[in-house]
Design a protein around this motif. Structure first.
Motif, mmCIF file in Angstrom:
data_model
loop_
_atom_site.group_PDB
_atom_site.id
_atom_site.type_symbol
_atom_site.label_atom_id
_atom_site.label_comp_id
_atom_site.label_asym_id
_atom_site.label_seq_id
_atom_site.Cartn_x
_atom_site.Cartn_y
_atom_site.Cartn_z
ATOM 1 N N ILE A 568 -6.692 -1.442 0.201
ATOM 2 C CA ILE A 568 -5.572 -1.805 1.057
ATOM 3 C C ILE A 568 -4.745 -0.551 1.302
ATOM 4 O O ILE A 568 -4.521 0.245 0.382
ATOM 5 C CB ILE A 568 -4.707 -2.935 0.440
ATOM 6 C CG1 ILE A 568 -3.593 -3.350 1.408
ATOM 7 C CG2 ILE A 568 -4.149 -2.543 -0.918
ATOM 8 C CD1 ILE A 568 -2.832 -4.597 0.980
ATOM 9 N N GLU A 569 -4.338 -0.336 2.542
ATOM 10 C CA GLU A 569 -3.514 0.822 2.879
ATOM 11 C C GLU A 569 -2.078 0.364 3.081
ATOM 12 O O GLU A 569 -1.807 -0.528 3.881
ATOM 13 C CB GLU A 569 -4.024 1.500 4.160
ATOM 14 C CG GLU A 569 -3.235 2.764 4.501
ATOM 15 C CD GLU A 569 -3.568 3.324 5.882
ATOM 16 O OE1 GLU A 569 -3.490 4.535 6.054
ATOM 17 O OE2 GLU A 569 -3.914 2.524 6.779
ATOM 18 N N LEU A 570 -1.164 1.008 2.350
ATOM 19 C CA LEU A 570 0.257 0.706 2.462
ATOM 20 C C LEU A 570 1.026 2.009 2.655
ATOM 21 O O LEU A 570 0.924 2.917 1.818
ATOM 22 C CB LEU A 570 0.762 -0.019 1.208
ATOM 23 C CG LEU A 570 0.061 -1.347 0.846
ATOM 24 C CD1 LEU A 570 0.569 -1.862 -0.490
ATOM 25 C CD2 LEU A 570 0.287 -2.374 1.945
ATOM 26 N N LEU A 634 -6.801 -9.142 -6.196
ATOM 27 C CA LEU A 634 -5.885 -8.125 -6.722
ATOM 28 C C LEU A 634 -5.227 -7.355 -5.581
ATOM 29 O O LEU A 634 -4.011 -7.100 -5.599
ATOM 30 C CB LEU A 634 -6.643 -7.153 -7.638
ATOM 31 C CG LEU A 634 -7.325 -7.755 -8.872
ATOM 32 C CD1 LEU A 634 -8.061 -6.668 -9.644
ATOM 33 C CD2 LEU A 634 -6.315 -8.448 -9.783
ATOM 34 N N ALA A 635 -6.034 -6.992 -4.575
ATOM 35 C CA ALA A 635 -5.505 -6.233 -3.436
ATOM 36 C C ALA A 635 -4.506 -7.061 -2.638
ATOM 37 O O ALA A 635 -3.452 -6.566 -2.216
ATOM 38 C CB ALA A 635 -6.659 -5.773 -2.534
ATOM 39 N N ILE A 651 -7.400 -5.968 4.331
ATOM 40 C CA ILE A 651 -8.195 -5.643 3.143
ATOM 41 C C ILE A 651 -9.616 -5.271 3.584
ATOM 42 O O ILE A 651 -10.194 -5.936 4.448
ATOM 43 C CB ILE A 651 -8.280 -6.851 2.173
ATOM 44 C CG1 ILE A 651 -6.900 -7.470 1.942
ATOM 45 C CG2 ILE A 651 -8.967 -6.453 0.880
ATOM 46 C CD1 ILE A 651 -5.924 -6.600 1.217
ATOM 47 N N SER A 652 -10.174 -4.227 2.972
ATOM 48 C CA SER A 652 -11.579 -3.884 3.195
ATOM 49 C C SER A 652 -12.334 -4.063 1.885
ATOM 50 O O SER A 652 -11.882 -3.592 0.834
ATOM 51 C CB SER A 652 -11.716 -2.431 3.662
ATOM 52 O OG SER A 652 -11.102 -2.243 4.910
ATOM 53 N N LYS A 653 -13.485 -4.747 1.956
ATOM 54 C CA LYS A 653 -14.284 -4.968 0.756
ATOM 55 C C LYS A 653 -15.705 -4.488 0.982
ATOM 56 O O LYS A 653 -16.257 -4.635 2.079
ATOM 57 C CB LYS A 653 -14.283 -6.457 0.374
ATOM 58 C CG LYS A 653 -15.017 -6.707 -0.945
ATOM 59 C CD LYS A 653 -14.941 -8.135 -1.428
ATOM 60 C CE LYS A 653 -15.677 -8.241 -2.772
ATOM 61 N NZ LYS A 653 -15.653 -9.591 -3.326
ATOM 62 N N ASN A 654 -16.297 -3.926 -0.066
ATOM 63 C CA ASN A 654 -17.642 -3.350 0.073
ATOM 64 C C ASN A 654 -18.749 -4.383 -0.045
ATOM 65 O O ASN A 654 -19.911 -4.085 0.244
ATOM 66 C CB ASN A 654 -17.857 -2.258 -0.977
ATOM 67 C CG ASN A 654 -17.817 -2.801 -2.409
ATOM 68 O OD1 ASN A 654 -17.170 -3.822 -2.683
ATOM 69 N ND2 ASN A 654 -18.492 -2.118 -3.314
ATOM 70 N N ILE A 676 -3.885 -12.604 7.022
ATOM 71 C CA ILE A 676 -4.650 -11.707 6.143
ATOM 72 C C ILE A 676 -5.992 -11.432 6.811
ATOM 73 O O ILE A 676 -6.750 -12.364 7.128
ATOM 74 C CB ILE A 676 -4.865 -12.344 4.749
ATOM 75 C CG1 ILE A 676 -3.517 -12.704 4.116
ATOM 76 C CG2 ILE A 676 -5.637 -11.391 3.843
ATOM 77 C CD1 ILE A 676 -3.633 -13.517 2.839
ATOM 78 N N ILE A 677 -6.282 -10.169 7.029
ATOM 79 C CA ILE A 677 -7.543 -9.775 7.665
ATOM 80 C C ILE A 677 -8.405 -9.092 6.613
ATOM 81 O O ILE A 677 -8.021 -8.053 6.052
ATOM 82 C CB ILE A 677 -7.299 -8.830 8.857
ATOM 83 C CG1 ILE A 677 -6.414 -9.526 9.900
ATOM 84 C CG2 ILE A 677 -8.627 -8.400 9.484
ATOM 85 C CD1 ILE A 677 -5.976 -8.625 11.036
#
Length: 698
Positions: A568-570, A634-635, A651-654, A676-677
């Motif tokens: 996640i980028e903040l 968690l993110a 959120i990006s998930k692998n 939430i994306i």
């Protein structure tokens, strides 16, 4: 000379030149720094009739055409008033037109030169061939070649080098090689021209082969040679030869050549030796934008995108202005990480600096916005691009498809054809994916059939896999299974996994079992395959079979190869979370927030799915606890406490989102009133008000 052709102010200010020399060459070429200086000298030459001297006129031409910026029209006005310009005068103007991006005018002037029976020399031919190269004007280049032979310059090394370059620029490598091979004596410049031709046409193997021939014949090479060869070594992953050149650079004290050392950095990076590339980069005395771009690109290609962005920030601190290549590499890393803030800064920088939105840069921006779930921004970039190609259209269509906007993707695919842009095989993967996510079965069937029939594109395994996905998502499991059995090419594990996922959604046990058997036959399965079958059994009410399959994972010690990781980028900072990671810098804060979040959604009806828990958990309670600590939860929890209410979380998930996290995130979006994306390895999930854009099928 007719003075009326010159600007009126040309006759003013002559007295500022105190002593005009008899031979004014030095004054003209070295002291004329501005147009005003040139006007003064020009006026004096007219007044003293020294302009009738061809040598002096040519000095004036050279200053106006080649030395001073924005004085080309002035130079042409001088040239056009010369009664009988000789080859040197023509050469100056032809060279200047070519250099100043007017190669077509240079070719026109060359024809005029021939019509006026002015004999071209080696400098004429070199300049006009460069003009042909810039325009890729093969026909004109062949005519020039004929004149070269006619005038007796076919053995002139200077001319032949540019001839090789011209043919290579026009894609005629066989002719370029023939010209090269017919040279009786080949200086290193000729070898470099041929190597550069192969590089320009991406014939990397030929570059390596020709260089080995140079070594075999003991032909001396220079730094230009090595740059071409290092570029090729990176593309064909020839680390051995690249390291040999690296040792040569070290032994011969060539580390001061920034272009050569940058090529060495690029070679190591493209060969997967990113740390070696970084060591060389860090030891460079000077680093220009090309060196920074090569290293940033290297990190991106090695999927070390966080390090790529860290280095980009260092580049900014070093006050090195990025160029288009830098921006494309940075946008790629932003797209992989979902780093929206950094990518938006790049877009702002492009606008602020009025950088040309080329096809390459624009397509990278489209891809970045689409992979951050910002579809409207991707469309806006596409609309403001001055020109687009099939890759731009494909990036947009794929972005719409992966974000669940299948019908809109089909509209752009139709518009693409109306614009006479022919789709390629990747475009069809994108549009079939759009049909899959939107449930457009009949449209998908028609598009698949049209690939070969209307566009001459033979379907690849990816296209067959897309059709299986389309049928499976629509609940047509039996048809999808028969489609696989009738495929003209051998189905791979991806195709069978696609069918297995469809069976989970449709609770089809029989074909699910067959799919797993086919996967096992083709390769060693991973835990996700067994979990999918276990979930199929569970959804069909066969709990004992579900437990049996999950126990097989433990018994056979099948481990999840890649740990789940969410980003996640903040505020421009990327935070990384792993499932049940207790050593992250904010672990106590994150786990407290996650606990509170899970309590709130439990009150809203959330029930943990123990089947998605950790495989090595000893009992159901521990499995349920492990589910609460999946990386995306968690993110999301961290994002909830670190952003203002109402802020969209990205959120990006692998890995693929599990069923439990998908159900939980739907409730989180409703309970906390957040959009939430989540981007997993396959697609986007846009969660809002308790529902998901994927309609619970992914």
């Amino acid at each position: 000379m007719a003075s009326s052709a010159l600007p009126a102010k040309a006759l003013t200010g002559i007295t500022t030149i105190p002593q005009f020399p008899q031979n004014p060459k030095t004054l003209i070429l070295h002291r004329c720094k501005t147009s005003r200086d040139l006007n003064q000298v020009h006026a004096h030459l007219i007044k003293t009739r020294l302009l009738l001297n061809p040598a002096i006129t040519e000095n004036l031409l050279e200053s106006a055409a080649l030395i001073l910026p924005n004085a080309m029209d002035y130079a042409l006005s001088i040239f056009n008033n010369v009664d009988e310009p000789d080859s040197l005068a023509y050469n100056i103007i032809i060279r200047s037109l070519t250099f100043k991006q007017s190669p077509l005018d240079a070719i026109v002037l060359f024809h005029k030169m021939l019509e006026n029976s002015v004999q071209p020399d080696e400098f004429t031919f070199s300049s006009i061939l460069k003009a042909c190269s810039r325009l890729r004007a093969l026909g004109e280049g062949e005519q020039v070649h004929a004149h070269i032979v006619k005038c007796g310059f076919k053995s002139n090394g200077f001319v032949v080098n540019t001839l090789i370059h011209m043919y290579a620029s026009c894609g005629e490598l066989q002719v370029a090689r023939q010209v090269f091979d017919e040279l009786h004596e080949r200086a290193v410049m000729a070898w470099n021209s041929m190597l550069a031709g192969y590089v320009k046409n991406e014939r990397w193997g030929e570059v390596v082969k020709l260089f080995r021939k140079m070594l075999e014949l003991e032909i001396g090479f220079d730094e230009v040679t090595l740059i071409s060869v290092l570029t090729a070594c990176g593309r064909v992953a020839n680390l051995e030869l690249g390291e040999w050149i690296g040792d040569y650079i070290e032994a011969n004290g060539l580390k001061g050549n920034i272009a050569l050392v940058t090529s060495l950095v690029d070679m190591y990076a493209k060969c997967g030796q990113v740390d070696s590339a970084r060591q060389i980069f860090d030891r460079m005395d000077r680093r220009d934008v090309v060196a920074w771009s090569a290293m940033i690109s290297g990190y991106g290609q090695a999927n070390r995108c966080r390090e790529a962005l860290d280095l980009f920030h260092d580049m900014q601190k070093a006050k090195v202005d990025p160029n288009e290549v830098t921006m494309v590499s940075v946008l790629y890393s932003c797209a992989v990480l979902g780093a929206l803030d950094t990518g938006k800064w790049v877009d702002f920088y492009i606008k602020k600096k009025n950088m040309k939105l080329t096809v390459t840069l624009g397509t990278a921006l489209i891809d970045f916005y689409a992979k951050c779930g910002c579809v409207d921004d991707a469309v806006e970039v596409f609309n403001r691009m001055p020109s687009v190609n099939v890759f731009s259209w494909t990036a947009l269509i794929q972005g719409l498809a992966s974000n669940g906007q299948g019908k809109r993707a089909l509209e752009y695919f139709q518009l693409m054809q109306e614009k006479n842009i022919k789709p390629n095989d990747v475009t069809f993967i994108a549009i079939l994916s759009a049909c899959s996510h939107a449930g457009l079965v009949e449209e998908g069937r028609n598009l698949f059939a049209s690939m070969n029939k209307d566009f001459g594109i033979e379907p690849r395994i990816e296209h067959y896999g897309s059709m299986v996905d389309i049928l499976g998502r629509a609940g047509l499991i039996e048809e999808a299974y028969q489609f696989i059995k009738n495929m003209p090419i051998q189905p791979n594990v991806v195709v069978w996994r696609t069918l297995l996922a469809s069976c989970r959604a449709q609770k089809n046990v029989e074909i699910g079992e067959e799919s797993l058997q086919q996967i096992i036959r083709l390769e060693t399965p991973h835990s996700g395959d067994y979990i999918l079958l276990s979930n199929i059994y569970a959804s069909a009410g066969r709990r004992q079979d579900a437990l049996r399959v999950r126990n097989q994972i433990k018994e056979r010690r099948i481990e999840k190869v890649t740990p789940g990781c969410s980003l996640i980028e903040l505020d421009g900072v990327i935070y990384e979370f792993f499932a049940e990671d207790k050593v992250c810098p904010h672990s106590e804060e994150v786990y407290n927030a996650t606990h509170d979040m899970m309590k709130r959604i439990e009150a809203a009806g959330y029930v943990p799915n123990a089947a998605d828990g950790r495989l090595d958990a000893e009992d159901d309670d521990k499995q349920q606890a492990s589910v609460s600590h999946h990386s995306e939860k968690l993110a999301i929890a961290f994002g909830l406490i670190r952003t203002r209410p109402g802020t969209t979380l990205r959120i990006s998930k692998n890995l693929r989102v599990c069923t439990d996290c998908h159900n939980a995130t739907k409730l989180i979006s409703k309970v906390f009133s957040r959009e939430i994306i989540v981007r997993d390895w396959n697609r986007f999930h846009h969660f809002k008000e308790g529902s998901c854009s994927c309609n619970d099928y992914w």
